[in-house]
Design an enzyme around this catalytic site. Structure first.
Site, PDB file in Angstrom:
ATOM      1  CG  HIS A  64      49.539 -10.328  46.399  1.00  0.00           C
ATOM      2  ND1 HIS A  64      48.433 -10.641  47.151  1.00  0.00           N
ATOM      3  CD2 HIS A  64      50.395  -9.689  47.225  1.00  0.00           C
ATOM      4  CE1 HIS A  64      48.609 -10.194  48.378  1.00  0.00           C
ATOM      5  NE2 HIS A  64      49.797  -9.613  48.447  1.00  0.00           N
ATOM      6  CE1 TYR A 125      19.213 -18.113  39.669  1.00  0.00           C
ATOM      7  CE2 TYR A 125      20.599 -19.987  40.271  1.00  0.00           C
ATOM      8  CZ  TYR A 125      19.752 -19.354  39.377  1.00  0.00           C
ATOM      9  OH  TYR A 125      19.437 -19.970  38.190  1.00  0.00           O
ATOM     10  CD  GLN A 129      17.051 -21.714  41.220  1.00  0.00           C
ATOM     11  OE1 GLN A 129      16.728 -22.365  40.240  1.00  0.00           O
ATOM     12  NE2 GLN A 129      17.263 -20.407  41.173  1.00  0.00           N
TER      13      GLN A 129
END
Length: 132
Positions: A64, A125, A129
């Site tokens: 990892h 978001y 807009q």
């Protein structure tokens, strides 16, 4: 949590990848001295490319890495640099790896992009807009 933004000419970015890859046939060969040396190699490769390893854990049968890199570094390039150098150096230093495995790493890997903003927040978001 503090955001760590990086910048280059014309670009501000915060790019992180969680990468996972395994030895061929998922053999448990990443232990002891091999594990220690693998960590050293990965840190060296990251430093050479100016990447920052935020987290690194080597399990007996997989690796990892959470790495922060630039916008021109694709996940495929990052993984290939890590796997290629590690395979070359480990197989030269630990000759038994050559006899135990035809290739050190499997061809595949897992990649997830990681950032400070959630997927839902970004979608909201963008969708909002026009209402601003």
């Amino acid at each position: 949590m503090e955001k760590k933004l990086n910048s280059s000419r014309g670009c501000v970015y915060n790019i992180g990848y969680h990468l996972i890859w395994c030895p061929k046939y998922r053999r448990k060969v990443l232990t002891g001295d091999v594990e220690i040396r693998l960590k050293e190699i990965l840190l060296k490769v990251a430093a050479e490319h100016e990447w920052a390893i935020a987290s690194l854990e080597v399990m007996p049968d997989h690796v990892h890495v959470f790495v922060k890199c630039g916008p021109t570094d694709s996940p495929n390039h990052v993984v290939s640099q890590f796997k290629g150098r590690a395979s070359f150096e480990l197989r030269n230093e630990f000759r038994w790896l050559k006899t135990k495995l035809p290739a050190l790493w499997s061809r595949s890997y897992y990649c997830e992009s990681v950032g400070n903003i959630s997927e839902a927040a970004i979608q909201a978001y963008i969708e909002n807009q026009k209402t601003r």
